[in-house]
Design an enzyme around this catalytic site. Structure first.
Site, mmCIF file in Angstrom:
data_model
loop_
_atom_site.group_PDB
_atom_site.id
_atom_site.type_symbol
_atom_site.label_atom_id
_atom_site.label_comp_id
_atom_site.label_asym_id
_atom_site.label_seq_id
_atom_site.Cartn_x
_atom_site.Cartn_y
_atom_site.Cartn_z
ATOM 1 N N ASP A 18 -22.725 -29.852 102.136
ATOM 2 C CA ASP A 18 -22.051 -30.886 101.325
ATOM 3 C C ASP A 18 -22.064 -30.640 99.814
ATOM 4 O OD1 ASP A 18 -21.948 -31.893 103.872
ATOM 5 O OD2 ASP A 18 -22.904 -33.810 103.426
ATOM 6 N N LYS A 116 -17.597 -33.159 108.972
ATOM 7 C CA LYS A 116 -18.377 -34.170 109.704
ATOM 8 C C LYS A 116 -18.153 -35.530 109.084
ATOM 9 C CE LYS A 116 -22.333 -33.288 106.794
ATOM 10 N NZ LYS A 116 -22.383 -34.628 106.171
ATOM 11 N N CYS A 161 -28.259 -35.657 104.095
ATOM 12 C CA CYS A 161 -27.572 -34.711 104.977
ATOM 13 C C CYS A 161 -28.358 -33.431 105.217
ATOM 14 C CB CYS A 161 -26.178 -34.430 104.440
ATOM 15 S SG CYS A 161 -25.120 -35.890 104.617
#
Ligand code: VGL
Ligand code: ZN
Length: 214
Positions: A18, A116, A161
């Site tokens: 990310d 995701k 994450c």
């Protein structure tokens, strides 16, 4: 700590989590220091044969967005059918500038970008499994089919994450390392200390890039 084979081994992958504009200072869900780690991630990436990128990729009106729940504010925790959900500012809406990978991220040999959080009703901090803890992204299967047994994680945010991806990697049976100096945390109500504790208990190896050999 297990012996570390060469990072050029085809059994090892770097998972870059990310590193997207909305998680960089100036973005909608900025992680302090998120920009600082980009050059280090680029340098690390060059040392790995296999690089995989995760990208938070939400549809408009996603269940993790506070404005999707009238009367709720960002950072409140609510109950959704699959359990507790922290509410976030609107971030990483698919196909918007905030969802793009940081422009300075340079990983030309990365072979897979796994998106995701695409399900409107379910969040997914983890690059392996969604928050219902049932729906998989297929990443574990991809890694296993390619003979990968060891993963190194870097990126954002360490306490969300990166942590959930590392825990799921461990559960799926991978030797799992988090390169701590190539991560940054949101640190909401002690979430950083809790994340470090959870990862250690689960057998995730927390290392610094200086201890990476090969
Ligand atoms: C993340 C909160 C919401 C992360 C993603 O990348 O850590 N955090 N969506
Ligand atoms: Zn998100």
């Amino acid at each position: 700590m297990p012996h570390q084979p060469s990072l050029q081994s085809s059994r090892i992958a770097l998972l870059v989590i990310d590193v997207q504009n909305d998680f960089i200072p100036g973005g909608e869900l900025a992680v302090p220091g998120g920009d600082v780690i980009v050059p280090l991630i680029n340098r690390l990436g060059e040392r790995f044969k296999q690089v995989i990128i995760a990208q938070d990729w939400h549809p408009p009106g996603h269940a993790s967005f506070a404005p999707s729940h009238p009367g709720r504010k960002p950072y409140e925790v609510i109950q959704l059918p699959y359990g507790e959900q922290t509410l976030w500012p609107i971030h990483c809406v698919r196909d918007t500038p905030g969802a793009q990978l940081h422009a300075d991220l340079h990983l030309p040999h990365a072979q897979l970008i796994i998106r995701k959080g695409c399900n409107p009703d379910i969040d997914s901090y983890s690059a392996f499994k969604e928050a219902d803890r049932t729906t998989t992204t297929g990443l574990a299967g991809y890694l296993k089919e390619r003979g990968i047994d060891t993963v190194y994680l870097v990126g954002l945010a360490l306490d969300f994450c990166v942590m959930f991806s590392a825990l799921d990697a461990r559960t799926a049976g991978f030797n799992t390392f988090v390169v701590m100096d190539a991560c940054r945390a949101i640190d909401l109500d002690g979430s950083l200390a809790a994340a470090i504790d959870r990862m250690q208990v689960a057998g995730v190896n927390l290392i610094d890039s200086s201890s990476l050999s090969g």
